[in-house]
Design a protein around this motif. Structure first.
Motif, short mmCIF file in Angstrom:
data_model
loop_
_atom_site.label_atom_id
_atom_site.label_comp_id
_atom_site.label_asym_id
_atom_site.label_seq_id
_atom_site.Cartn_x
_atom_site.Cartn_y
_atom_site.Cartn_z
N ILE A 50 0.83 -1.21 0.00
CA ILE A 50 0.00 0.00 0.00
C ILE A 50 0.87 1.26 0.00
O ILE A 50 0.63 2.21 -0.76
N ILE A 51 1.89 1.26 0.86
CA ILE A 51 2.78 2.43 0.94
C ILE A 51 3.55 2.62 -0.36
O ILE A 51 3.69 3.74 -0.87
N LEU A 79 5.63 10.20 -1.23
CA LEU A 79 5.55 10.28 0.23
C LEU A 79 6.87 10.76 0.81
O LEU A 79 7.92 10.62 0.18
N VAL A 114 1.62 9.14 -5.54
CA VAL A 114 1.77 10.43 -4.86
C VAL A 114 3.00 10.32 -3.96
O VAL A 114 3.01 9.53 -3.03
N LYS A 135 1.21 3.94 -3.06
CA LYS A 135 0.90 5.35 -2.85
C LYS A 135 2.10 6.23 -3.20
O LYS A 135 1.95 7.31 -3.78
N ASP A 136 3.31 5.75 -2.88
CA ASP A 136 4.51 6.53 -3.17
C ASP A 136 4.76 6.62 -4.68
O ASP A 136 5.29 7.61 -5.17
N LYS A 140 7.32 6.71 5.01
CA LYS A 140 7.73 5.39 4.55
C LYS A 140 8.42 4.62 5.66
O LYS A 140 8.24 3.40 5.80
N THR A 188 6.67 0.17 -5.24
CA THR A 188 5.80 -0.97 -4.93
C THR A 188 6.59 -2.26 -5.01
O THR A 188 6.52 -3.11 -4.11
#
Length: 390
Positions: A88-89, A98, A96, A92-93, A103, A217
Motif C-alpha cells: 500500500i505504501i 511520500l 503520490v 501510494k509513493d 515510509k 511498490t
C-alpha cells in the motif's frame, strides 16, 4: 520428490502469472496516464509505465497460500500483514510521492509482524567475534535495524533498467541454495517464487518497446522478502549448518557478502551526502550505477549485469573463505575490500551541479535520437498507407 514438484509448479506458475499480467498492468497505467515522467535525475528520457511491482504482490500472496504446509511457525500469517502494508505504501509513493518519514513508519510497522514470530528469533551469533547468546531485546534492535537497512538499500539501487532485478535474482539464487541445503524448504520456495517473478519482470524492464518499472511498490516488496530471508538465515540453528559449505560462526559475514551491492552503494551514497552537508535521503546521481553510466559510458544493461556478476563472484569468494578462515580474518578481508572499492569510486564523489551540463546534453541527444526514430516510423507508416489498395 514432492519438494521438486513444488519447485517446478511454483516457478512456472509465478513466472507465467507475472509475465502474462504485466502487459495488462502496462495498458492500465498508460490508459490512466500514471506513467513515470523523467526529471533532472532520471536515467530514462521517455515517460514509462510504473507499478510493475504490483505483479510481485499478488504472485507472492498466491504462492504463500500454496506453500503454507511447509512452514513450522505459521510464518505466512506474519509475513502477509507486513507485505500488505509495504504494498500500500509503495503504491501510494509511486502515485503520490511520500516523505521518507512516512515510509519509515510504515516499514517499522511492517517488520514488527515478522520480528515477533518465534521462527525468526536470533538466539546466538554462534561465536562470531566471540559473541554467543543474544538477549531478546537486543535481537529486536539488531533485527529491526538490519531489516530496515536491507529494505531501503534495495530500494535505493533501483535506479537503472535491470539492476534491481539482476541483483535480486542473484540474491534469491543464493538463498534458495542455502535454505535447500538446510532443509528450510518454506523459505527456499519463497525465494524461488520471487526469483521467477523477477526473471519474468526483467524482460519487460530492459525492453525498448514494452518497458515498465517495478517502482517503490516492487522494490519495497522484494527488499522486505530479502530482509526476511536474511533474518531467517541468521536465525538458523547450529544443527542445520552441517551441509553448508562454510563455518557456522561466519554466517553474518556471508549474509553481508550476499547483500554487498545494496549495502556498499547505500553506505557510499550516504557518506557522500553527509560530507556534502545534505540529508542521507537527498536525491542525487552519486550511486555506483550512475558512475558506471555517466563516467564509464556503460549502458543500463551492461552496468546491471556487471554489478550482478560482481555480486555473485563476491559471494562465492566469501563462501570459499568462510569454509576455513576464522571470522576475524574475514572481517579484515571484508573491510579491506570495501575500503578498496570506496577508494576506486572516491574520485567519482561528485555533486550533481558539476554534472548538470553533461546530463542535459546527453538527454538532448537521446531525445533527438528518439525523434529521428519516431519520424522514421511515421514515414514508413505513411508509405504503407499510400500503397494500401482502397
Amino acid at each position: 520428490m514432492y519438494f521438486l514438484e513444488s519447485v517446478i509448479f511454483l516457478f512456472i506458475g509465478a513466472f507465467l502469472l507475472t509475465y502474462l499480467t504485466i502487459p495488462k498492468i502496462i495498458r492500465v497505467v498508460e490508459y490512466k496516464r500514471l506513467m513515470d515522467s523523467p526529471n533532472s535525475r532520471s536515467s530514462h528520457v521517455r515517460r514509462t509505465p510504473t507499478l510493475g511491482g504490483v505483479s510481485f504482490f499478488y504472485t507472492l500472496i498466491i504462492a504463500l497460500f500454496f506453500i503454507k504446509g511447509w512452514n513450522s511457525f505459521d510464518e505466512g500469517m506474519y509475513i502477509i500483514p507486513g507485505l500488505t502494508i509495504l504494498f500500500i505504501i509503495g503504491l501510494k509513493d509511486d502515485l503520490v510521492v511520500l516523505s521518507p518519514g512516512s515510509k519509515l513508519i510504515a516499514q517499522v510497522l511492517a517488520i514488527s509482524f515478522v520480528l515477533v514470530n518465534e521462527g525468526f528469533t536470533i538466539y546466538s551469533l554462534n561465536g562470531f567475534l566471540n559473541i554467543n547468546e543474544i538477549p531478546y531485546y537486543l535481537y529486536i534492535v539488531i533485527g529491526g535495524f538490519m531489516m530496515l537497512t536491507i529494505i531501503n538499500s534495495y530500494n535505493l539501487i533501483d535506479g537503472i533498467d535491470g539492476l534491481a532485478s539482476v541483483v535480486g535474482i542473484v540474491i534469491m539464487v543464493i538463498y534458495t541454495t542455502i535454505f535447500y541445503l538446510t532443509e528450510e524448504y518454506y523459505y527456499a520456495l519463497i525465494a524461488i517464487t520471487i526469483n521467477a517473478s523477477l526473471m519474468a519482470f526483467l524482460g519487460f524492464n530492459i525492453s525498448s518497446d514494452r518497458k515498465i518499472f517495478m517502482g517503490d511498490t516492487g522494490s519495497l516488496i522484494v527488499g522486505f522478502i530479502i530482509s526476511i530471508l536474511t533474518l531467517k538465515f541468521l536465525a538458523l540453528k547450529p544443527q542445520t549448518y552441517t551441509d553448508l559449505p562454510f563455518l557456522l560462526e561466519n554466517a553474518p559475514l556471508i549474509a553481508i557478502s550476499i547483500l554487498i551491492v545494496p549495502l556498499f552503494d547505500t553506505a557510499r551514497v550516504f557518506a557522500i551526502r553527509l560530507a556534502n552537508k545534505k540529508g542521507p535521503f537527498s536525491p542525487d546521481r552519486n550511486h555506483t550505477h550512475h558512475v558506471l553510466i555517466d563516467y564509464w559510458g556503460l549502458s543500463h544493461k551492461q552496468a546491471s549485469f556487471i554489478i550482478g556478476f560482481f555480486n555473485l563472484i563476491f559471494v562465492m569468494l566469501f563462501i570459499v573463505l568462510g569454509s576455513t578462515a576464522k571470522n576475524l580474518g574475514m572481517v579484515i578481508m571484508l573491510v579491506s575490500v570495501v575500503l578498496f572499492l570506496g577508494f576506486i569510486f572516491f574520485k567519482y564523489n561528485y555533486n550533481f551541479t558539476t554534472l548538470k551540463q553533461k546530463i542535459l546534453l546527453k538527454r538532448k541527444v537521446d531525445k533527438f535520437k528518439i525523434k529521428v526514430e519516431d519520424s522514421g516510423k511515421n514515414k514508413k507508416t505513411k508509405k504503407k498507407s499510400k500503397n494500401t489498395p482502397k
